[in-house]
Design an enzyme around this catalytic site. Structure first.
Site, PDB file in Angstrom:
ATOM      1  N   ASP A   1       0.808  -1.227   0.000  1.00  0.00           N
ATOM      2  CA  ASP A   1       0.000   0.000   0.000  1.00  0.00           C
ATOM      3  C   ASP A   1       0.840   1.275   0.000  1.00  0.00           C
ATOM      4  OD1 ASP A   1      -2.212  -1.680   0.125  1.00  0.00           O
ATOM      5  OD2 ASP A   1      -2.252  -1.641   2.309  1.00  0.00           O
TER       6      ASP A   1
ATOM      7  N   LYS B   1       1.820   2.226  -5.062  1.00  0.00           N
ATOM      8  CA  LYS B   1       2.384   1.685  -6.315  1.00  0.00           C
ATOM      9  C   LYS B   1       1.470   1.980  -7.506  1.00  0.00           C
ATOM     10  CE  LYS B   1       2.354  -2.391  -4.336  1.00  0.00           C
ATOM     11  NZ  LYS B   1       2.051  -2.030  -2.944  1.00  0.00           N
TER      12      LYS B   1
ATOM     13  N   ASN C   1      -5.257 -10.195  -3.562  1.00  0.00           N
ATOM     14  CA  ASN C   1      -4.913  -9.607  -2.256  1.00  0.00           C
ATOM     15  C   ASN C   1      -4.463  -8.167  -2.452  1.00  0.00           C
ATOM     16  OD1 ASN C   1      -2.642 -10.605  -3.604  1.00  0.00           O
ATOM     17  ND2 ASN C   1      -1.619 -11.374  -1.770  1.00  0.00           N
TER      18      ASN C   1
ATOM     19  N   GLY D   1      -4.567  -4.312  -3.777  1.00  0.00           N
ATOM     20  CA  GLY D   1      -5.553  -3.280  -4.090  1.00  0.00           C
ATOM     21  C   GLY D   1      -4.777  -2.045  -4.484  1.00  0.00           C
ATOM     22  N   HIS D   2      -4.752  -1.729  -5.768  1.00  0.00           N
ATOM     23  CA  HIS D   2      -3.960  -0.601  -6.258  1.00  0.00           C
ATOM     24  C   HIS D   2      -4.925   0.506  -6.695  1.00  0.00           C
ATOM     25  CE1 HIS D   2      -0.301  -3.401  -7.177  1.00  0.00           C
ATOM     26  NE2 HIS D   2      -0.685  -3.415  -5.911  1.00  0.00           N
TER      27      HIS D   2
ATOM     28  N   THR E   1      -5.833 -11.628   3.582  1.00  0.00           N
ATOM     29  CA  THR E   1      -6.957 -10.924   2.941  1.00  0.00           C
ATOM     30  C   THR E   1      -8.110 -11.880   2.646  1.00  0.00           C
ATOM     31  OG1 THR E   1      -6.007 -11.325   0.772  1.00  0.00           O
ATOM     32  CG2 THR E   1      -5.416  -9.238   1.833  1.00  0.00           C
TER      33      THR E   1
ATOM     34  N   GLN F   1       1.922  -6.113  -3.099  1.00  0.00           N
ATOM     35  CA  GLN F   1       2.386  -6.218  -1.715  1.00  0.00           C
ATOM     36  C   GLN F   1       3.670  -5.389  -1.552  1.00  0.00           C
ATOM     37  OE1 GLN F   1       1.435  -9.606  -3.266  1.00  0.00           O
ATOM     38  NE2 GLN F   1      -0.484  -8.627  -2.802  1.00  0.00           N
TER      39      GLN F   1
ATOM     40  N   THR G   1      -9.703  -4.824   1.634  1.00  0.00           N
ATOM     41  CA  THR G   1     -10.548  -5.376   2.700  1.00  0.00           C
ATOM     42  C   THR G   1     -11.227  -4.297   3.547  1.00  0.00           C
ATOM     43  OG1 THR G   1      -8.666  -5.421   4.206  1.00  0.00           O
ATOM     44  CG2 THR G   1      -9.088  -7.431   2.932  1.00  0.00           C
TER      45      THR G   1
ATOM     46  N   ASP H   1       2.468  14.669   1.805  1.00  0.00           N
ATOM     47  CA  ASP H   1       1.468  15.663   2.236  1.00  0.00           C
ATOM     48  C   ASP H   1       0.854  15.309   3.597  1.00  0.00           C
ATOM     49  OD1 ASP H   1       0.494  13.484   0.564  1.00  0.00           O
ATOM     50  OD2 ASP H   1      -1.512  14.329   0.810  1.00  0.00           O
TER      51      ASP H   1
ATOM     52  N   SER I   1       5.463  12.218  -3.897  1.00  0.00           N
ATOM     53  CA  SER I   1       4.044  12.271  -4.217  1.00  0.00           C
ATOM     54  C   SER I   1       3.349  13.054  -3.109  1.00  0.00           C
ATOM     55  CB  SER I   1       3.498  10.851  -4.329  1.00  0.00           C
ATOM     56  OG  SER I   1       2.106  10.879  -4.487  1.00  0.00           O
TER      57      SER I   1
END
Ligand code: GDP
Ligand code: IMO
Ligand code: MG
Length: 434
Positions: free
Chosen positions: A13, A16, A38, A40-41, A131, A226, A303, A335, A414
């Site tokens: 997380d 990516k 598993n 989540g992008h 997950t 991951q 999830t 930020d 970022s």
């Protein structure tokens, strides 16, 4: 031309998806090489949020072809739902043309998901916090040489082979004493629908596709899922996922030779998060952790679970830079740390009374205690900056410290979830969109 790699340096997380989406227009192919749903992008496309689970984050660009490589495990029902979400966003994506799937990728079966749940329930307090997407059991069957692969759905004996492995799984579920029957009926219906969708997609002998691209001088971006600290060999075992998330995983997850690897772009947050169980030395259990969680929207993209939050862990990050051969670092969510007038970084651990900058053998059992250094925060809105030189001095000092500690160059910061909320060290590159 080479295969550049973009992967997570922490526990996943790291952002990516956003960075792949930004860079994808510069590549001829974007390829996932491991993991499965598993992952989540999260991307923002035309101001709309979308979370991708299997499909590479280059899918919203016209130029690259997107490949789900052989190292990935695929849940057909989730894939079908993911395609529907992409269609619903109305960005003109043509999945049949823009997506290819490796025949050698393994299939997640409904009973793999049930086995994941049964195994976690049986572990009680020491559960991994998986997950529940069936990842562990699917990779287990792959290594045990009894898995079903995407290419098998094109074979005449698929149904018999499916029934045979399902029967094995059912006896395991009975052994666990897991009550699964009613769930299985529903899950199988979705699985069969998903298989019908899979049969309409472009299934390929991916190693030839990938190597043809390389021989034709085309370039490829490999998208990790991951993060390094969840790697099956080098993560905080046993609180890890079941695949190699590191650069080395690109070779067996796509079918390319090691000398083809070019740039390795490692992504880290300016702080650190972890979702699920397992050790997290720099975790903030009090108010500060909660402030980061709320400000950073730190809830799992797959999830919805709250993510555990803490200060950046530099010994772990240095370990990740070493393992992956990172050539440039991208730091996200800078930020969010604007919240604080003072921030901290874990710069060493104390293990058995001794100070060290190395990650110990068994992080869960050896329980390294974090040693922190404090830094002045930047405590300001970063949205108007687009070059490093304009950034507040306090932020420049923090970055210089991190670069020096890691022995690696930070090339991009970022500063928000949107595609263009980025600050560059060098002149920026623009990508073509659909
Ligand atoms: P991934 O799994 O590494 O792709 O990351 P996730 O999508 O699971 O989680 C990253 C979250 O942070 C997502 O909600 C992104 O939209 C968001 N995000 C990414 N970069 C930034 C950033 O620089 N600032 C902020 N505020 N949010 C970001
Ligand atoms: P992305 O690609 C964060 C974690 C789970 C659990 C452990 C094992 O979005 O960064 P699994 O289901 O793989 O058997 O779970 O790994 N995990 C992730 N954490 N981001 C991810 O993916 C993750 N994928 C798995 O929470 O602790
Ligand atoms: Mg994620």
């Amino acid at each position: 031309m080479a295969v550049d790699v973009l992967l997570g340096l922490q526990w996943g997380d790291e952002g990516k998806g956003k960075i792949v989406d930004y860079l994808a227009g510069n590549y001829d192919m974007v390829a996932r090489f491991q993991g499965g749903p598993n992952a989540g992008h999260t991307l923002y496309v035309n101001g709309k949020k979308i979370v991708l689970h299997h499909i590479p984050s280059g899918i919203f660009h016209q130029k690259p072809i997107n490949l789900i490589g052989n190292g990935v495990v695929i849940d057909a029902a989730t894939l079908k739902a993911e395609i529907a979400k992409i269609d619903a966003i109305g960005a003109g994506v043509n999945i049949q043309q823009q997506l290819c799937i490796a025949r050698k990728a393994h299939l997640i079966l409904p009973t793999h998901r049930l086995l994941d749940a049964a195994s976690e329930a049986a572990k009680g307090k020491s559960k991994i916090g998986s997950t529940l997407r069936g990842i562990g059991p699917t990779y287990t069957d792959k290594i045990a040489r009894r898995g079903l692969r995407i290419g098998d759905i094109e074979m005449d004996d698929f149904d018999q082979r499916y029934e045979a492995i399902k029967a094995q799984h059912e006896s395991l579920l009975q052994h666990y004493g897991y009550n699964y029957q009613s769930q299985l009926t529903e899950m199988e219906a979705a699985f069969k629908d998903g298989l019908a969708t899979l049969r309409t997609l472009k299934l390929v002998d991916a190693l030839y596709l990938v190597n043809d691209y390389l021989q034709a001088g085309k370039n490829i971006l490999a998208e990790g899922a991951q993060g390094t600290m969840l790697d099956i060999d080098f993560g905080t075992y046993p609180f890890v996922t079941s695949s190699n998330t590191i650069t080395a995983g690109v070779c067996n997850g796509l079918g390319i030779a090691p000398q083809q690897i070019g740039e390795v772009i490692g992504i880290t947050k300016a702080y650190c998060t972890r979702v699920g169980g397992g050790p997290f030395p720099s975790e903030l259990l009090g108010d500060k952790g909660e402030e980061i969680r709320q400000a950073g929207g730190e809830f799992g993209a797959t999830t919805g679970r709250p993510r555990r939050c803490g200060w950046i862990d530099l010994p772990a990050l240095k370990y990740a830079v070493l393992l992956n051969g990172v050539t440039q670092v991208v730091m996200t969510k800078v930020d969010i740390l604007s919240l604080f007038t003072e921030i901290e970084a874990c710069t060493a651990y104390e293990v058995n009374g001794a100070k060290t900058q190395q990650v110990p053998f068994d992080v869960a059992r050896q329980n390294p205690q974090p040693i922190y250094e404090a830094f002045k925060g930047w405590h300001c809105d970063l949205s108007d900056f687009n070059h490093f030189k304009q950034l507040p001095e306090t932020l420049q000092q923090y970055m210089a410290y991190v670069e020096n500690y890691l022995g690696a160059n930070i090339s991009i910061l970022s500063t928000g979830p949107e595609r263009n909320q980025l600050v560059f060290k060098e002149a920026k590159v623009d990508a073509e969109l659909v």
